[in-house]
Design an enzyme around this catalytic site. Structure first.
Site, PDB file in Angstrom:
ATOM      1  N   LYS A   1       0.826  -1.215   0.000  1.00  0.00           N
ATOM      2  CA  LYS A   1       0.000   0.000   0.000  1.00  0.00           C
ATOM      3  C   LYS A   1       0.858   1.261   0.000  1.00  0.00           C
ATOM      4  O   LYS A   1       0.595   2.208  -0.739  1.00  0.00           O
ATOM      5  CB  LYS A   1      -0.947   0.009   1.214  1.00  0.00           C
ATOM      6  CG  LYS A   1      -1.893  -1.183   1.247  1.00  0.00           C
ATOM      7  CD  LYS A   1      -2.830  -1.140   2.438  1.00  0.00           C
ATOM      8  CE  LYS A   1      -2.173  -1.273   3.794  1.00  0.00           C
ATOM      9  NZ  LYS A   1      -1.490  -2.578   4.009  1.00  0.00           N
TER      10      LYS A   1
ATOM     11  N   ARG B   1      -9.932   0.767   8.338  1.00  0.00           N
ATOM     12  CA  ARG B   1      -9.529  -0.605   8.638  1.00  0.00           C
ATOM     13  C   ARG B   1     -10.603  -1.356   9.394  1.00  0.00           C
ATOM     14  O   ARG B   1     -10.395  -2.522   9.723  1.00  0.00           O
ATOM     15  CB  ARG B   1      -8.255  -0.591   9.480  1.00  0.00           C
ATOM     16  CG  ARG B   1      -6.987  -0.924   8.673  1.00  0.00           C
ATOM     17  CD  ARG B   1      -5.837  -0.514   9.527  1.00  0.00           C
ATOM     18  NE  ARG B   1      -4.642  -1.243   9.372  1.00  0.00           N
ATOM     19  CZ  ARG B   1      -3.510  -0.691   8.890  1.00  0.00           C
ATOM     20  NH1 ARG B   1      -3.511   0.516   8.388  1.00  0.00           N
ATOM     21  NH2 ARG B   1      -2.403  -1.378   8.909  1.00  0.00           N
TER      22      ARG B   1
ATOM     23  N   ARG C   1      11.515  -5.395   5.249  1.00  0.00           N
ATOM     24  CA  ARG C   1      11.180  -3.988   4.972  1.00  0.00           C
ATOM     25  C   ARG C   1      12.090  -3.025   5.720  1.00  0.00           C
ATOM     26  O   ARG C   1      12.426  -3.231   6.879  1.00  0.00           O
ATOM     27  CB  ARG C   1       9.725  -3.706   5.374  1.00  0.00           C
ATOM     28  CG  ARG C   1       9.371  -2.232   5.267  1.00  0.00           C
ATOM     29  CD  ARG C   1       7.895  -1.980   5.192  1.00  0.00           C
ATOM     30  NE  ARG C   1       7.176  -2.338   6.390  1.00  0.00           N
ATOM     31  CZ  ARG C   1       5.859  -2.221   6.507  1.00  0.00           C
ATOM     32  NH1 ARG C   1       5.130  -1.783   5.498  1.00  0.00           N
ATOM     33  NH2 ARG C   1       5.269  -2.558   7.630  1.00  0.00           N
TER      34      ARG C   1
ATOM     35  N   ARG D   1      11.013  -1.062  11.248  1.00  0.00           N
ATOM     36  CA  ARG D   1       9.928  -0.733  12.164  1.00  0.00           C
ATOM     37  C   ARG D   1       9.843  -1.748  13.299  1.00  0.00           C
ATOM     38  O   ARG D   1      10.003  -2.937  13.077  1.00  0.00           O
ATOM     39  CB  ARG D   1       8.596  -0.693  11.402  1.00  0.00           C
ATOM     40  CG  ARG D   1       8.323   0.658  10.787  1.00  0.00           C
ATOM     41  CD  ARG D   1       7.140   0.658   9.848  1.00  0.00           C
ATOM     42  NE  ARG D   1       5.947  -0.012  10.344  1.00  0.00           N
ATOM     43  CZ  ARG D   1       4.793  -0.075   9.668  1.00  0.00           C
ATOM     44  NH1 ARG D   1       4.705   0.507   8.477  1.00  0.00           N
ATOM     45  NH2 ARG D   1       3.760  -0.710  10.162  1.00  0.00           N
TER      46      ARG D   1
ATOM     47  N   ARG E   1      -0.542  -8.889  13.396  1.00  0.00           N
ATOM     48  CA  ARG E   1      -1.146  -7.917  12.475  1.00  0.00           C
ATOM     49  C   ARG E   1      -1.917  -8.619  11.356  1.00  0.00           C
ATOM     50  O   ARG E   1      -2.956  -8.133  10.912  1.00  0.00           O
ATOM     51  CB  ARG E   1      -0.062  -6.998  11.899  1.00  0.00           C
ATOM     52  CG  ARG E   1       0.458  -6.015  12.962  1.00  0.00           C
ATOM     53  CD  ARG E   1       1.830  -5.476  12.623  1.00  0.00           C
ATOM     54  NE  ARG E   1       1.837  -4.689  11.423  1.00  0.00           N
ATOM     55  CZ  ARG E   1       2.907  -4.526  10.646  1.00  0.00           C
ATOM     56  NH1 ARG E   1       4.045  -5.104  10.955  1.00  0.00           N
ATOM     57  NH2 ARG E   1       2.836  -3.784   9.580  1.00  0.00           N
TER      58      ARG E   1
HETATM   59  P1  ADP Z   1       2.106  -1.915   3.174  1.00  0.00           P
HETATM   60  O1  ADP Z   1       2.109  -0.409   3.138  1.00  0.00           O
HETATM   61  O2  ADP Z   1       0.908  -2.519   2.510  1.00  0.00           O
HETATM   62  O3  ADP Z   1       2.329  -2.471   4.549  1.00  0.00           O
HETATM   63  P2  ADP Z   1       4.695  -1.674   1.840  1.00  0.00           P
HETATM   64  O4  ADP Z   1       4.440  -0.817   0.644  1.00  0.00           O
HETATM   65  O5  ADP Z   1       5.364  -1.045   3.006  1.00  0.00           O
HETATM   66  O6  ADP Z   1       3.331  -2.423   2.301  1.00  0.00           O
HETATM   67  O7  ADP Z   1       5.552  -2.936   1.322  1.00  0.00           O
HETATM   68  C1  ADP Z   1       5.985  -3.949   2.229  1.00  0.00           C
HETATM   69  C2  ADP Z   1       7.366  -4.452   1.810  1.00  0.00           C
HETATM   70  O8  ADP Z   1       7.256  -5.135   0.563  1.00  0.00           O
HETATM   71  C3  ADP Z   1       8.400  -3.352   1.604  1.00  0.00           C
HETATM   72  O9  ADP Z   1       9.649  -3.852   2.035  1.00  0.00           O
HETATM   73  C4  ADP Z   1       8.391  -3.110   0.084  1.00  0.00           C
HETATM   74  O10 ADP Z   1       9.654  -2.652  -0.385  1.00  0.00           O
HETATM   75  C5  ADP Z   1       8.095  -4.521  -0.433  1.00  0.00           C
HETATM   76  N1  ADP Z   1       7.289  -4.513  -1.658  1.00  0.00           N
HETATM   77  C6  ADP Z   1       6.275  -3.664  -1.983  1.00  0.00           C
HETATM   78  N2  ADP Z   1       5.752  -3.979  -3.198  1.00  0.00           N
HETATM   79  C7  ADP Z   1       6.451  -5.058  -3.626  1.00  0.00           C
HETATM   80  C8  ADP Z   1       6.387  -5.880  -4.816  1.00  0.00           C
HETATM   81  N3  ADP Z   1       5.481  -5.623  -5.784  1.00  0.00           N
HETATM   82  N4  ADP Z   1       7.246  -6.915  -4.913  1.00  0.00           N
HETATM   83  C9  ADP Z   1       8.148  -7.178  -3.929  1.00  0.00           C
HETATM   84  N5  ADP Z   1       8.267  -6.452  -2.806  1.00  0.00           N
HETATM   85  C10 ADP Z   1       7.440  -5.407  -2.642  1.00  0.00           C
HETATM   86  P1  AMP Z   2       0.617   0.592   8.870  1.00  0.00           P
HETATM   87  O1  AMP Z   2       1.681   1.630   8.776  1.00  0.00           O
HETATM   88  O2  AMP Z   2      -0.516   0.828   7.920  1.00  0.00           O
HETATM   89  O3  AMP Z   2       1.174  -0.819   8.780  1.00  0.00           O
HETATM   90  O4  AMP Z   2      -0.015   0.745  10.323  1.00  0.00           O
HETATM   91  C1  AMP Z   2       0.778   0.540  11.479  1.00  0.00           C
HETATM   92  C2  AMP Z   2      -0.111   0.455  12.720  1.00  0.00           C
HETATM   93  O5  AMP Z   2      -0.821   1.684  12.923  1.00  0.00           O
HETATM   94  C3  AMP Z   2      -1.199  -0.619  12.672  1.00  0.00           C
HETATM   95  O6  AMP Z   2      -0.716  -1.905  13.027  1.00  0.00           O
HETATM   96  C4  AMP Z   2      -2.184  -0.062  13.702  1.00  0.00           C
HETATM   97  O7  AMP Z   2      -1.728  -0.263  15.034  1.00  0.00           O
HETATM   98  C5  AMP Z   2      -2.119   1.435  13.430  1.00  0.00           C
HETATM   99  N1  AMP Z   2      -3.109   1.865  12.408  1.00  0.00           N
HETATM  100  C6  AMP Z   2      -2.839   2.357  11.166  1.00  0.00           C
HETATM  101  N2  AMP Z   2      -3.980   2.656  10.524  1.00  0.00           N
HETATM  102  C7  AMP Z   2      -4.988   2.317  11.364  1.00  0.00           C
HETATM  103  C8  AMP Z   2      -6.412   2.364  11.273  1.00  0.00           C
HETATM  104  N3  AMP Z   2      -7.026   2.803  10.179  1.00  0.00           N
HETATM  105  N4  AMP Z   2      -7.136   1.933  12.333  1.00  0.00           N
HETATM  106  C9  AMP Z   2      -6.537   1.492  13.456  1.00  0.00           C
HETATM  107  N5  AMP Z   2      -5.203   1.404  13.607  1.00  0.00           N
HETATM  108  C10 AMP Z   2      -4.433   1.825  12.575  1.00  0.00           C
END
Ligand code: ADP
Ligand code: AMP
Length: 219
Positions: free
Chosen positions: A16, A91, A130, A163, A174
């Site tokens: 995302k 969410r 990540r 993180r 999660r």
């Molecule tokens: P989210 O925001 O949904 O938690 P992220 O965008 O932070 O996901 O991506 C999670 C991890 O996967 C990061 O380390 C990112 O670099 C990697 N990633 C994202 N898209 C891809 C993809 N299409 N293929 C492989 N790795 C990816």
């Molecule tokens: P993310 O960066 O999207 O992976 O979110 C990290 C953490 O923030 C999640 O595991 C939740 O603890 C909190 N969080 C983010 N967005 C929301 C949401 N819409 N509702 C509740 N908790 C959230």
């Protein structure tokens, strides 16, 4: 003018944040990550951040009342007048109802809910590798998306971090929380004719093309 009000949904690690940044740049609307907003509130030491901290480090969702106010205010800022890409919000079903009411009050309607699909075993691989820029929120992966200069952000040079909630145990929590509380939103937006599902497997540029096509067909 019709605003481009888009949601990016999907399990943790679906991509995302990666896609929100790309899509925001391509469409000229801000990418707004609820997780980034909360992490900044934690760093600032605000009361809201203090309340959110424990939930986040355990991998639980923060309470709806905390995130709804924060996101509603953010999505009404001037840069989001022409639209936004909300990453990680809503969410829960109550959050989705609150977003619909907030948009309704502004005379706006959601354009589409874009769901990135990714199996659970891929999630673990992606999140454990990540790395995140604490300054701009840009994400990398030690193998799949490494920065040009090891451990530093390509955009602003800041030192990348892992993180706290990207540990094996918290990732499992999660994913479970996603299936229980957030996956019902797939049906929620499906029933409202707003859901666009996109395969999250493949290079980020290919996933970006799929999302772009899905967003363009909804606008
Ligand atoms: P989210 O925001 O949904 O938690 P992220 O965008 O932070 O996901 O991506 C999670 C991890 O996967 C990061 O380390 C990112 O670099 C990697 N990633 C994202 N898209 C891809 C993809 N299409 N293929 C492989 N790795 C990816
Ligand atoms: P993310 O960066 O999207 O992976 O979110 C990290 C953490 O923030 C999640 O595991 C939740 O603890 C909190 N969080 C983010 N967005 C929301 C949401 N819409 N509702 C509740 N908790 C959230």
């Amino acid at each position: 003018m019709t605003e481009l009000d888009l949601l990016l949904m999907g399990p943790p690690g679906a991509g995302k944040g990666t896609q929100g940044r790309l899509l925001g740049e391509a469409l000229g609307v801000p990418w707004v990550s609820s997780g980034d907003l909360l992490r900044h509130a934690v760093e600032d030491g605000s009361a809201l951040g203090e309340e959110a901290r424990g939930f986040m480090s355990r991998g639980d969702l923060v309470p709806d009342r905390v995130i709804v106010g924060l996101m509603s205010r953010r999505l009404q800022e001037p840069d989001a007048r022409g639209g936004f890409i909300a990453d990680g919000y809503p969410r829960t079903v109550p959050q989705a109802d609150a977003l619909a009411a907030a948009l309704d009050a502004l005379g706006r309607r959601l354009t589409a809910a874009l769901a990135i699909l990714l199996p659970d075993d891929e999630v673990v691989d992606r999140l454990s590798g990540r790395r995140t820029c604490p300054r701009c929120g840009r994400v990398y992966h030690v193998e799949h998306e490494p920065p040009v200069r090891a451990e530093h952000c390509d955009a602003d040079g800041a030192c990348l971090i892992q993180r706290e909630d990207d540990s094996a145990e918290t990732i499992r929590r999660r994913v479970a929380v996603y299936h229980k509380d957030s996956e019902p939103l797939i049906a929620y937006y499906g029933e409202r004719g707003l859901l666009r599902e996109v395969d999250g497997i493949g290079p980020p540029e290919v996933v970006a093309e799929r999302l772009h096509a899905a967003a363009a067909s909804s606008a």
